[in-house]
Design an enzyme around this catalytic site. Structure first.
Site, PDB file in Angstrom:
ATOM      1  N   ILE A 145       0.930  -1.094  -0.079  1.00  0.00           N
ATOM      2  CA  ILE A 145       0.082  -0.011   0.056  1.00  0.00           C
ATOM      3  C   ILE A 145       0.715   1.203   0.051  1.00  0.00           C
ATOM      4  CG2 ILE A 145      -1.901   1.154   1.258  1.00  0.00           C
ATOM      5  CD1 ILE A 145      -2.448  -1.422   2.432  1.00  0.00           C
TER       6      ILE A 145
ATOM      7  N   THR B 205      -6.219  -0.838  10.381  1.00  0.00           N
ATOM      8  CA  THR B 205      -6.908  -2.121   9.599  1.00  0.00           C
ATOM      9  C   THR B 205      -8.424  -2.178  10.594  1.00  0.00           C
ATOM     10  OG1 THR B 205      -6.843  -4.319   9.515  1.00  0.00           O
ATOM     11  CG2 THR B 205      -5.639  -3.765  11.333  1.00  0.00           C
ATOM     12  N   ASP B 206      -9.224  -2.943   9.671  1.00  0.00           N
ATOM     13  CA  ASP B 206     -10.565  -3.113  10.168  1.00  0.00           C
ATOM     14  C   ASP B 206     -10.581  -4.302  11.169  1.00  0.00           C
ATOM     15  OD1 ASP B 206     -10.128  -5.092   8.307  1.00  0.00           O
ATOM     16  OD2 ASP B 206     -12.089  -4.826   7.464  1.00  0.00           O
ATOM     17  N   GLU B 207      -9.353  -5.071  10.953  1.00  0.00           N
ATOM     18  CA  GLU B 207      -9.384  -6.244  12.088  1.00  0.00           C
ATOM     19  C   GLU B 207      -9.128  -5.848  13.641  1.00  0.00           C
ATOM     20  OE1 GLU B 207      -6.348  -9.253  10.688  1.00  0.00           O
ATOM     21  OE2 GLU B 207      -6.797  -8.853   8.616  1.00  0.00           O
TER      22      GLU B 207
ATOM     23  N   TYR C  76      -1.413 -10.060  15.181  1.00  0.00           N
ATOM     24  CA  TYR C  76      -1.344  -9.049  14.218  1.00  0.00           C
ATOM     25  C   TYR C  76      -2.550  -7.978  14.805  1.00  0.00           C
ATOM     26  CZ  TYR C  76      -2.421  -6.058  10.207  1.00  0.00           C
ATOM     27  OH  TYR C  76      -2.723  -4.860   9.398  1.00  0.00           O
TER      28      TYR C  76
ATOM     29  N   LYS D 198      -1.764  -4.133  16.117  1.00  0.00           N
ATOM     30  CA  LYS D 198      -2.479  -2.703  15.184  1.00  0.00           C
ATOM     31  C   LYS D 198      -3.411  -1.962  16.396  1.00  0.00           C
ATOM     32  CE  LYS D 198      -1.932  -1.442  11.429  1.00  0.00           C
ATOM     33  NZ  LYS D 198      -0.934  -0.634  11.044  1.00  0.00           N
TER      34      LYS D 198
ATOM     35  N   TYR E 299      -8.493 -21.950   3.388  1.00  0.00           N
ATOM     36  CA  TYR E 299      -8.479 -22.353   4.914  1.00  0.00           C
ATOM     37  C   TYR E 299      -9.840 -22.749   5.196  1.00  0.00           C
ATOM     38  CZ  TYR E 299      -3.798 -19.796   5.230  1.00  0.00           C
ATOM     39  OH  TYR E 299      -2.671 -19.203   5.282  1.00  0.00           O
TER      40      TYR E 299
HETATM   41  P1  NAD Z   1       3.336  -4.510   3.482  1.00  0.00           P
HETATM   42  O1  NAD Z   1       3.699  -5.660   4.510  1.00  0.00           O
HETATM   43  O2  NAD Z   1       3.262  -4.990   1.993  1.00  0.00           O
HETATM   44  O3  NAD Z   1       4.415  -3.536   3.701  1.00  0.00           O
HETATM   45  C1  NAD Z   1       5.063  -3.009   4.956  1.00  0.00           C
HETATM   46  C2  NAD Z   1       6.044  -2.117   4.673  1.00  0.00           C
HETATM   47  O4  NAD Z   1       6.801  -1.879   6.101  1.00  0.00           O
HETATM   48  C3  NAD Z   1       7.319  -2.962   3.941  1.00  0.00           C
HETATM   49  O5  NAD Z   1       8.132  -2.059   2.949  1.00  0.00           O
HETATM   50  C4  NAD Z   1       8.345  -3.216   5.035  1.00  0.00           C
HETATM   51  O6  NAD Z   1       9.755  -3.276   4.436  1.00  0.00           O
HETATM   52  C5  NAD Z   1       8.134  -2.036   5.925  1.00  0.00           C
HETATM   53  N1  NAD Z   1       8.453  -2.245   7.280  1.00  0.00           N
HETATM   54  C6  NAD Z   1       8.295  -3.371   7.946  1.00  0.00           C
HETATM   55  N2  NAD Z   1       8.974  -3.357   9.433  1.00  0.00           N
HETATM   56  C7  NAD Z   1       9.624  -2.156   9.321  1.00  0.00           C
HETATM   57  C8  NAD Z   1      10.266  -1.523  10.285  1.00  0.00           C
HETATM   58  N3  NAD Z   1      10.413  -2.056  11.434  1.00  0.00           N
HETATM   59  N4  NAD Z   1      10.748  -0.329   9.968  1.00  0.00           N
HETATM   60  C9  NAD Z   1      10.673   0.315   8.862  1.00  0.00           C
HETATM   61  N5  NAD Z   1       9.807  -0.322   7.909  1.00  0.00           N
HETATM   62  C10 NAD Z   1       9.263  -1.544   8.155  1.00  0.00           C
HETATM   63  O7  NAD Z   1       2.173  -3.929   4.163  1.00  0.00           O
HETATM   64  P2  NAD Z   1       0.868  -3.315   3.378  1.00  0.00           P
HETATM   65  O8  NAD Z   1      -0.021  -4.518   3.153  1.00  0.00           O
HETATM   66  O9  NAD Z   1       1.466  -2.449   2.447  1.00  0.00           O
HETATM   67  O10 NAD Z   1       0.410  -2.595   4.690  1.00  0.00           O
HETATM   68  C11 NAD Z   1       0.653  -1.098   4.952  1.00  0.00           C
HETATM   69  C12 NAD Z   1      -0.159  -0.789   6.223  1.00  0.00           C
HETATM   70  O11 NAD Z   1      -1.711  -0.648   6.027  1.00  0.00           O
HETATM   71  C13 NAD Z   1       0.171  -1.535   7.265  1.00  0.00           C
HETATM   72  O12 NAD Z   1       0.101  -0.689   8.577  1.00  0.00           O
HETATM   73  C14 NAD Z   1      -1.120  -2.316   7.740  1.00  0.00           C
HETATM   74  O13 NAD Z   1      -1.547  -2.601   8.881  1.00  0.00           O
HETATM   75  C15 NAD Z   1      -2.229  -1.495   7.003  1.00  0.00           C
HETATM   76  N6  NAD Z   1      -3.256  -2.265   6.293  1.00  0.00           N
HETATM   77  C16 NAD Z   1      -3.050  -3.053   5.257  1.00  0.00           C
HETATM   78  C17 NAD Z   1      -4.271  -3.749   4.725  1.00  0.00           C
HETATM   79  C18 NAD Z   1      -4.023  -4.620   3.657  1.00  0.00           C
HETATM   80  O14 NAD Z   1      -5.062  -5.098   3.155  1.00  0.00           O
HETATM   81  N7  NAD Z   1      -2.750  -4.963   3.124  1.00  0.00           N
HETATM   82  C19 NAD Z   1      -5.406  -3.264   5.045  1.00  0.00           C
HETATM   83  C20 NAD Z   1      -5.746  -2.208   6.163  1.00  0.00           C
HETATM   84  C21 NAD Z   1      -4.787  -1.582   6.519  1.00  0.00           C
HETATM   85  O1  DAU Z   2      -8.659  -6.585   6.918  1.00  0.00           O
HETATM   86  C1  DAU Z   2      -7.409  -6.041   6.673  1.00  0.00           C
HETATM   87  C2  DAU Z   2      -6.640  -6.915   6.432  1.00  0.00           C
HETATM   88  O2  DAU Z   2      -6.462  -7.882   5.419  1.00  0.00           O
HETATM   89  C3  DAU Z   2      -5.128  -6.345   6.784  1.00  0.00           C
HETATM   90  O3  DAU Z   2      -4.906  -5.574   7.910  1.00  0.00           O
HETATM   91  C4  DAU Z   2      -3.780  -7.223   6.688  1.00  0.00           C
HETATM   92  O4  DAU Z   2      -2.665  -6.517   6.501  1.00  0.00           O
HETATM   93  C5  DAU Z   2      -3.986  -8.090   5.426  1.00  0.00           C
HETATM   94  O5  DAU Z   2      -3.107  -8.936   5.476  1.00  0.00           O
HETATM   95  C6  DAU Z   2      -5.485  -8.560   5.278  1.00  0.00           C
HETATM   96  O6  DAU Z   2      -5.708  -9.684   6.365  1.00  0.00           O
HETATM   97  P1  DAU Z   2      -6.438 -11.100   6.036  1.00  0.00           P
HETATM   98  O7  DAU Z   2      -5.893 -11.982   6.851  1.00  0.00           O
HETATM   99  O8  DAU Z   2      -7.801 -11.219   5.728  1.00  0.00           O
HETATM  100  O9  DAU Z   2      -5.690 -11.523   4.470  1.00  0.00           O
HETATM  101  P2  DAU Z   2      -5.018 -12.647   3.752  1.00  0.00           P
HETATM  102  O10 DAU Z   2      -4.970 -12.375   2.252  1.00  0.00           O
HETATM  103  O11 DAU Z   2      -4.112 -13.273   4.610  1.00  0.00           O
HETATM  104  O12 DAU Z   2      -6.368 -13.508   3.896  1.00  0.00           O
HETATM  105  C7  DAU Z   2      -7.617 -13.350   3.272  1.00  0.00           C
HETATM  106  C8  DAU Z   2      -8.429 -14.433   3.683  1.00  0.00           C
HETATM  107  O13 DAU Z   2      -8.168 -15.774   2.755  1.00  0.00           O
HETATM  108  C9  DAU Z   2      -8.532 -14.997   5.232  1.00  0.00           C
HETATM  109  O14 DAU Z   2      -9.783 -15.432   5.655  1.00  0.00           O
HETATM  110  C10 DAU Z   2      -7.482 -16.158   5.122  1.00  0.00           C
HETATM  111  C11 DAU Z   2      -7.805 -16.723   3.834  1.00  0.00           C
HETATM  112  N1  DAU Z   2      -6.803 -17.513   3.320  1.00  0.00           N
HETATM  113  C12 DAU Z   2      -5.324 -16.628   3.312  1.00  0.00           C
HETATM  114  C13 DAU Z   2      -4.360 -17.509   2.786  1.00  0.00           C
HETATM  115  C14 DAU Z   2      -2.893 -16.791   2.611  1.00  0.00           C
HETATM  116  C15 DAU Z   2      -6.718 -18.753   2.605  1.00  0.00           C
HETATM  117  O15 DAU Z   2      -8.053 -19.367   2.747  1.00  0.00           O
HETATM  118  N2  DAU Z   2      -5.599 -19.429   2.280  1.00  0.00           N
HETATM  119  C16 DAU Z   2      -4.428 -18.667   2.164  1.00  0.00           C
HETATM  120  O16 DAU Z   2      -3.542 -19.240   1.579  1.00  0.00           O
END
Ligand code: NAD
Ligand code: DAU
Length: 351
Positions: A12, A131-133, A157, A161, A214
């Site tokens: 992101i 995050t919504d989690e 996680y 958060k 899963y």
């Molecule tokens: P990501 O894992 O793809 O990226 C995280 C980044 O943070 C990476 O570039 C990593 O190198 C950097 N990082 C990790 N530890 C660090 C540290 N100690 N110091 C400096 N940099 C560090 O994560 P993402 O999916 O892009 O999520 C970004 C943010 O948005 C997170 O805070 C996550 O909780 C939040 N978020 C993610 C989602 C989602 O669906 N991916 C949804 C809602 C909120």
């Molecule tokens: O809701 C926001 C969150 O969404 C973010 O805060 C997190 O950073 C992000 O990783 C994501 O969390 P989830 O656990 O929902 O995402 P993930 O892609 O890991 O899994 C999505 C759904 O799919 C979840 O119900 C678990 C399931 N899953 C996941 C994996 C990796 C499977 O069924 N098989 C898999 O191999």
């Protein structure tokens, strides 16, 4: 204005950095990232030479480093995305999540407060992307998470958060630090690390490997295209009310199995295979420990107050995502070599 964006080399964060660097040429954008397994500067090749962009490698959990960085760079604002972000990894190594997500956030809050307070907080903002989690898990009824829903984190996680959200609000209430927060649902799109469901499935379908679902695949997530999350962050940063929280979602709930079936069909169409071929690779595996059943997010506050809305439908976003992964084999190959293979072996062995 000089904005420090943390985690800008991640999924992101890289979309947020690109949006701010290109849309606001008068801003100086500092991208602070530790380049963990999830951080990849390849995500930002197209903007790395922009005159208003600078990358800084460093760990937010390192207090001395953060204090020195703030003293040296004197950022006016912070958009904080750096985090350990994968729920499955938090189950096997929770301490990494405490260090980065909790301690790292508090280091940033302290550094911002020390830098800004002497001159007053006017013109400054500390924006935490969350995050919504943190709201816990819903059943299959009509209920949705609102900004008033009580916190009920259930994975390491989400606990980390939720903790960081509480620290951000505490710095506002106790020290007057000008803060904003947003809590978003599941993102998908280009540059998503292939440990998360959608890119993992695309990568595995592309290489003819089973796609692990899963449990029974009944769990529900709300999905938002990553570029729409970036525009929501832009809206909250510029127009959001100080001290407020905004929920962000796609109004787009999918049961995991239904989503994977749709994705299989999109991949078949895009690769010219007979539709139905990819579905044969679906494999039901042992459930995630403590697997939250359903997330659903009410985004009416950001839509009504800030005028934000998603720009693409799920079908459009998913098609763009599959196209991107098929066209960027090199990126996928580079991030799935080495350590990724060890992780996969441990994560899915015996499941
Ligand atoms: P990501 O894992 O793809 O990226 C995280 C980044 O943070 C990476 O570039 C990593 O190198 C950097 N990082 C990790 N530890 C660090 C540290 N100690 N110091 C400096 N940099 C560090 O994560 P993402 O999916 O892009 O999520 C970004 C943010 O948005 C997170 O805070 C996550 O909780 C939040 N978020 C993610 C989602 C989602 O669906 N991916 C949804 C809602 C909120
Ligand atoms: O809701 C926001 C969150 O969404 C973010 O805060 C997190 O950073 C992000 O990783 C994501 O969390 P989830 O656990 O929902 O995402 P993930 O892609 O890991 O899994 C999505 C759904 O799919 C979840 O119900 C678990 C399931 N899953 C996941 C994996 C990796 C499977 O069924 N098989 C898999 O191999």
């Amino acid at each position: 204005m000089k904005i420090l964006i943390t985690g800008g080399a991640g999924f992101i964060g890289s979309h947020v950095v690109r949006l701010f660097v290109t849309k606001y040429p008068d801003y100086q954008i500092l991208n602070l990232d530790a380049l963990t397994y999830a951080g990849n500067l390849e995500n930002l090749r197209d903007v790395e030479n922009a005159s208003n962009y600078k990358f800084i490698k460093g760990d937010i959990a390192d207090q001395n480093f953060i204090d020195q960085l703030f003293a040296h760079e004197q950022p006016d604002a912070v958009i904080h995305l750096a985090a350990e972000s994968h729920v499955d990894r938090s189950i096997t190594d929770p301490m990494a999540f405490v260090k980065t997500n909790v301690i790292g956030t508090v280091n940033l809050l302290n550094a911002a407060r020390s830098l800004w307070q002497p001159g007053g907080y006017e013109g400054h903002v500390f924006y935490h992307v969350s995050t919504d989690e943190v709201y816990g898990s819903l059943d299959f009824g009509p209920e949705m998470f609102t900004e008033e829903t009580a916190y009920d984190p259930r994975s390491p996680y989400s606990a980390s958060k939720a903790s960081s959200d509480h620290f951000v609000r505490a710095w506002h209430h106790t020290y007057g630090l000008p803060i904003k927060l947003s809590n978003c649902s599941n993102n998908y799109g280009p540059n998503h690390f292939p440990e998360k469901l959608i890119p993992l499935a695309i990568h595995r379908l592309r290489t003819g490997q089973p796609v692990p679902v899963y449990g029974k695949g009944e769990n529900v997530r709300d999905w938002l295209f990553v570029k729409d999350h970036a525009t929501a962050i832009d809206a909250v940063f510029h127009k959001g009310k100080e001290g407020d929280t905004y929920n962000i979602g796609g109004v787009n709930e999918w049961q995991n199995l239904k989503l994977i079936e749709l994705l299989c069909d999109v991949v078949d169409e895009k690769t010219g295979q007979e539709v139905g071929t990819s579905r044969k690779l679906i494999k039901f595996v042992t459930d995630r420990a403590g697997h939250d059943m359903r997330y659903a997010i009410d985004s009416s506050k950001i839509m009504n107050e800030l005028g934000w809305k998603p720009s693409v439908t799920f079908e459009q976003g998913l098609a763009q995502t599959v196209d991107w992964y098929l066209a960027n084999e090199e990126w996928l190959n580079s991030v799935t070599s080495g350590a990724y293979q060890d992780y996969n072996q441990k994560q899915y062995a015996g499941r």
